[in-house]
Design a protein around this motif. Structure first.
Motif, mmCIF file in Angstrom:
data_model
loop_
_atom_site.group_PDB
_atom_site.id
_atom_site.type_symbol
_atom_site.label_atom_id
_atom_site.label_comp_id
_atom_site.label_asym_id
_atom_site.label_seq_id
_atom_site.Cartn_x
_atom_site.Cartn_y
_atom_site.Cartn_z
ATOM 1 N N LEU A 1 0.805 -1.218 0.000
ATOM 2 C CA LEU A 1 0.000 0.000 0.000
ATOM 3 C C LEU A 1 0.835 1.265 0.000
ATOM 4 C CD1 LEU A 1 -2.699 -1.096 2.615
ATOM 5 C CD2 LEU A 1 -2.992 -0.900 0.132
ATOM 6 N N ILE A 2 1.995 1.219 0.668
ATOM 7 C CA ILE A 2 2.845 2.402 0.801
ATOM 8 C C ILE A 2 4.264 2.010 0.391
ATOM 9 C CG2 ILE A 2 3.656 4.216 2.365
ATOM 10 C CD1 ILE A 2 1.321 3.382 4.247
ATOM 11 N N PRO A 3 4.593 2.106 -0.901
ATOM 12 C CA PRO A 3 5.899 1.649 -1.377
ATOM 13 C C PRO A 3 7.097 2.332 -0.701
ATOM 14 C CG PRO A 3 4.421 2.037 -3.213
ATOM 15 C CD PRO A 3 3.728 2.545 -1.987
ATOM 16 N N LYS A 4 6.966 3.555 -0.239
ATOM 17 C CA LYS A 4 8.090 4.255 0.377
ATOM 18 C C LYS A 4 8.141 4.054 1.891
ATOM 19 C CE LYS A 4 8.526 7.816 -3.125
ATOM 20 N NZ LYS A 4 8.601 9.243 -3.378
ATOM 21 N N LEU A 5 7.482 3.024 2.361
ATOM 22 C CA LEU A 5 7.441 2.748 3.785
ATOM 23 C C LEU A 5 8.792 2.225 4.274
ATOM 24 C CD1 LEU A 5 5.656 2.447 6.359
ATOM 25 C CD2 LEU A 5 5.234 0.105 5.619
#
Length: 176
Positions: free
Chosen positions: A27-31
Motif C-alpha cells: 500500500l505504501i511503497p516508500k514505507l
C-alpha cells in the motif's frame, strides 16, 4: 528519503507482523520497515508451541488463561486454535471454565493449556489444578523455541508528527 515509517506493538507474533508488513509495503511503497524482528519472543514462542501442539501432537482444543479483552498476546494465543479451525477458549481463572466444553460429546481428547505472558502464575496453576481435580492427566510440552537476546535500536524519527514526544530521548543501546 523516508516518507513513512511503521511501528508495531511488540506483543504481536512474528507471523502476524510479517503479514502486516507485506500489506503495508504494497500500500505504501516508500514505507521504511525496520528489518529487525520487532516482535515479542514470549508471544512468538507460545504461539509456535500452540501451533506445534495442534499440528504435530494431535491437539483437539486449547484453553488459554488470561484476558483476551485487554491482552493482544493472550487473544492471539487463542487465535492460533481458531485459525486452525480448532476450539479455543479464553478464561481469566478456573471459575470461568464452562465444563460443558469438555463433555463426552465435545470430541476433546487432547486439550492444550497455556497462558498469556503477563498472566499471574497463581491463575495458571489454579486452572491446571481445576483440570487435575476433574481427572485430566497433564503432560508438559518441551519448549519448541528458545529465548534469544536481541537489541532493537530506536531510529531517530523525530521529524514525524506521530512520535510521542515522551519517548523522543528514550535511551537505546545504539541508534541508526
Amino acid at each position: 528519503e523516508v516518507e513513512y515509517a511503521m511501528a508495531n506493538q511488540t506483543t504481536i507474533s512474528l507471523r502476524d507482523i510479517y503479514k502486516i508488513r507485506r500489506t503495508a509495503i504494497e500500500l505504501i511503497p516508500k514505507l521504511d520497515v525496520n528489518d529487525k524482528r520487532g516482535g515479542c519472543y514470549a508471544t512468538d514462542n507460545r504461539q509456535k508451541a500452540a501451533e506445534h501442539f495442534f499440528v504435530d501432537e494431535g491437539g483437539d482444543g486449547l484453553l488459554v488463561v488470561g484476558s483476551g479483552d485487554i491482552s493482544n498476546n493472550t487473544f492471539n494465543l487463542a487465535k492460533v486454535s481458531w485459525d486452525l479451525n480448532k476450539p479455543g477458549w479464553l478464561v481469566n481463572n478456573a471459575s470461568e471454565i464452562d465444563w460443558s466444553w469438555f463433555s463426552k460429546n465435545s470430541e476433546i481428547r487432547r486439550l492444550g493449556l497455556t497462558s498469556g505472558a503477563s498472566v499471574g502464575e497463581e491463575d495458571l496453576i489454579g486452572v491446571a489444578e481445576a483440570l487435575r481435580e476433574r481427572g485430566v492427566n497433564i503432560e508438559y510440552q518441551e519448549p519448541v523455541v528458545f529465548e534469544r537476546k536481541t537489541e532493537f535500536p530506536i531510529r531517530d524519527y523525530g521529524r514525524f508528527a506521530m512520535l510521542d514526544r515522551r519517548y523522543a530521548n528514550w535511551p537505546a543501546s545504539s541508534r541508526n
